[in-house]
Scaffold this motif. Structure first.
Motif, short mmCIF file in Angstrom:
data_model
loop_
_atom_site.label_atom_id
_atom_site.label_comp_id
_atom_site.label_asym_id
_atom_site.label_seq_id
_atom_site.Cartn_x
_atom_site.Cartn_y
_atom_site.Cartn_z
N PHE A 34 7.59 -19.22 -33.71
CA PHE A 34 6.60 -19.31 -32.93
C PHE A 34 6.28 -17.44 -33.57
CE2 PHE A 34 6.06 -22.75 -30.36
CZ PHE A 34 6.77 -22.74 -29.31
N TYR A 36 3.63 -14.78 -31.91
CA TYR A 36 2.85 -13.85 -31.04
C TYR A 36 2.28 -12.29 -31.55
CZ TYR A 36 3.52 -17.72 -27.68
OH TYR A 36 3.44 -18.76 -26.67
N LEU A 44 0.20 -11.26 -24.21
CA LEU A 44 0.94 -11.93 -25.67
C LEU A 44 -0.29 -13.63 -26.29
CD1 LEU A 44 3.19 -10.60 -24.55
CD2 LEU A 44 4.41 -12.27 -26.49
N LEU A 46 -0.46 -16.60 -28.54
CA LEU A 46 -0.72 -17.32 -30.02
C LEU A 46 -0.71 -17.13 -31.06
CD1 LEU A 46 2.28 -20.02 -31.02
CD2 LEU A 46 0.47 -21.41 -29.92
N LYS A 49 2.55 -21.23 -35.00
CA LYS A 49 3.61 -22.16 -34.62
C LYS A 49 4.10 -23.01 -36.33
CE LYS A 49 1.94 -25.66 -31.94
NZ LYS A 49 1.82 -26.73 -30.88
N PHE A 89 5.37 -10.41 -32.58
CA PHE A 89 6.54 -11.25 -31.64
C PHE A 89 7.14 -12.49 -32.97
CE2 PHE A 89 7.24 -8.68 -28.37
CZ PHE A 89 6.32 -7.92 -28.18
N LEU A 103 11.09 -19.08 -24.27
CA LEU A 103 11.13 -18.72 -25.54
C LEU A 103 12.38 -17.51 -25.41
CD1 LEU A 103 6.90 -18.22 -26.34
CD2 LEU A 103 8.84 -20.03 -27.51
N PHE A 105 12.27 -14.85 -27.77
CA PHE A 105 11.37 -13.14 -28.38
C PHE A 105 12.64 -12.07 -29.62
CE2 PHE A 105 7.92 -14.04 -27.31
CZ PHE A 105 7.43 -14.48 -26.05
N GLY A 106 11.91 -12.03 -30.20
CA GLY A 106 12.76 -10.58 -31.30
C GLY A 106 11.90 -9.50 -30.60
N PHE B 33 7.11 -19.58 -16.64
CA PHE B 33 7.77 -18.58 -16.46
C PHE B 33 7.34 -17.18 -16.65
CE2 PHE B 33 9.80 -21.65 -19.97
CZ PHE B 33 8.56 -22.27 -20.30
N TYR B 35 7.88 -13.47 -17.40
CA TYR B 35 8.95 -11.89 -18.86
C TYR B 35 8.18 -10.98 -18.02
CZ TYR B 35 9.31 -16.39 -22.21
OH TYR B 35 10.02 -16.89 -22.57
N LEU B 43 11.08 -8.17 -24.71
CA LEU B 43 10.73 -8.92 -23.54
C LEU B 43 12.21 -9.76 -23.36
CD1 LEU B 43 7.52 -10.55 -25.48
CD2 LEU B 43 7.73 -10.12 -23.71
N LEU B 45 13.14 -12.76 -20.46
CA LEU B 45 13.27 -14.27 -19.60
C LEU B 45 13.58 -13.86 -18.60
CD1 LEU B 45 11.55 -17.20 -19.07
CD2 LEU B 45 13.69 -17.86 -20.25
N TYR B 48 12.38 -19.57 -14.85
CA TYR B 48 11.26 -20.16 -15.29
C TYR B 48 11.25 -21.70 -14.35
CZ TYR B 48 13.73 -23.55 -18.71
OH TYR B 48 14.96 -24.40 -19.06
N ASN B 50 10.40 -25.78 -13.91
CA ASN B 50 9.67 -26.72 -14.01
C ASN B 50 9.34 -27.58 -13.18
OD1 ASN B 50 9.85 -26.41 -17.41
ND2 ASN B 50 11.42 -28.19 -17.24
N PHE B 91 4.96 -10.24 -17.26
CA PHE B 91 4.46 -11.08 -17.68
C PHE B 91 4.30 -12.65 -16.91
CE2 PHE B 91 1.96 -9.85 -20.86
CZ PHE B 91 3.00 -8.29 -21.25
N ARG B 95 3.01 -23.50 -19.92
CA ARG B 95 3.21 -24.79 -20.55
C ARG B 95 2.79 -26.22 -20.22
NH1 ARG B 95 9.05 -24.59 -22.45
NH2 ARG B 95 9.39 -25.73 -20.90
N THR B 102 4.41 -24.84 -27.36
CA THR B 102 3.38 -23.80 -27.02
C THR B 102 3.67 -22.75 -25.40
OG1 THR B 102 2.41 -24.54 -28.66
CG2 THR B 102 1.40 -22.92 -27.58
N ILE B 103 4.36 -22.01 -25.07
CA ILE B 103 3.66 -21.08 -23.96
C ILE B 103 2.64 -20.61 -23.96
CG2 ILE B 103 4.92 -19.71 -22.43
CD1 ILE B 103 7.34 -21.16 -23.02
N TYR B 104 1.96 -20.16 -23.18
CA TYR B 104 0.37 -19.12 -23.26
C TYR B 104 1.08 -18.34 -22.22
CZ TYR B 104 -1.54 -23.25 -25.65
OH TYR B 104 -1.38 -24.11 -26.45
N PHE B 105 0.51 -16.99 -22.21
CA PHE B 105 0.70 -16.01 -21.64
C PHE B 105 -0.21 -15.52 -20.28
CE2 PHE B 105 5.28 -14.23 -22.23
CZ PHE B 105 5.25 -15.11 -23.44
N GLY B 106 -0.01 -14.77 -19.33
CA GLY B 106 -1.01 -14.42 -18.75
C GLY B 106 -1.35 -12.75 -19.72
#
Lengths: 115, 114
Positions: A34, A36, A44, A46, A49, A89, A103, A105-106, B33, B35, B43, B45, B48, B50, B91, B95, B102-106
């Motif tokens: 990915f 971001y 962040l 997306l 990907k 990222f 994830l 991350f770098g 998740f 972060y 960043l 983690l 998380y 499930n 954060f 997912r 694909t993870i979506y962030f606030g």
């Protein structure tokens, strides 16, 4: 363990220049990759990907190709704009059998585009 | 569709106080998740979930940090007592489920501990 390495910033370019941000990874298993983007003061988002080797992700003029042989996922754009200024990222996610993990991350690359 | 919603967006608190950060994931997503982002460490983690169950909390820095997910639409990250080194952007992300990567962030909760 899994890790992502991306070029250190800041990267400063003039508007309409060609952009490459390098990203390489190490992973146990078969990762999805990915990019971001984080604009100032925001979370962040997306950008693009790729989930398997040789896939190309693309969005908003940005592209990155999943290269398994070089374990790379370099981000490119042919002509950058001032509005592309942000932190980028590179990240990976590995399916550990029970479903994809979080994830990794770098460190992020700060891109500055000058008019 | 509403994205991941976090609150508060900004908080300044004194050392030793309890801090609670809140998150509402995207409806229908079953992975959540937390972060942390700092200049020094990037960043990280923290934990998380499930299906509301904590899967990996190895990133939680110490016992002062705790996270809960009492139901599918709400999670909290608590720091008690807070310290100046906890200052960071936290954060929350979600997912949709197994097989989705694909993870979506606030937009993040910007915490300053003085």
């Amino acid at each position: 363990g899994d890790s992502v390495t991306q070029m250190e910033g800041p990267v400063t370019l003039s508007e309409e220049a060609f952009l490459t941000i390098n990203c390489t990874y190490t992973a146990t298993g078969y990762p999805s990759l990915f990019w971001y983007v984080q604009y100032p003061g925001e979370g962040l988002q997306l950008l693009l990907k790729a989930t398997k080797a040789d896939d190309k992700g693309s969005n908003k003029g940005f592209e990155a190709t999943y290269r398994k042989e070089t374990t790379s996922f370099h981000l490119e754009k042919g002509s950058v704009q001032v509005s592309d200024s942000a932190v980028y990222f590179c990240a990976l996610s590995v399916n550990s059998g029970g479903g994809a993990d979080g994830l990794t991350f770098g460190k992020g690359t700060h891109l500055i585009i000058q008019p | 569709d509403a994205g991941v919603i976090q609150s508060p967006r900004h908080e300044v608190t004194e050392m030793g106080q309890e801090v609670t950060l809140r998150c509402k994931p995207i409806s229908g997503h079953n992975s959540l998740f937390w972060y942390r982002q700092t200049m020094m460490r990037g960043l990280e983690l923290l934990i998380y979930f499930n299906n509301n169950v904590p899967i990996d909390d190895s990133g939680m820095p110490e016992d002062r940090f705790s996270a809960k997910m009492p139901n599918a639409s709400f999670s909290t990250l608590k720091i008690q007592p807070s310290e100046p080194r906890d200052s960071a952007v936290y954060f929350c992300a979600s997912r949709s489920g197994a097989g989705s990567y694909t993870i979506y962030f606030g937009e993040g909760s910007w915490l300053t501990v003085v």
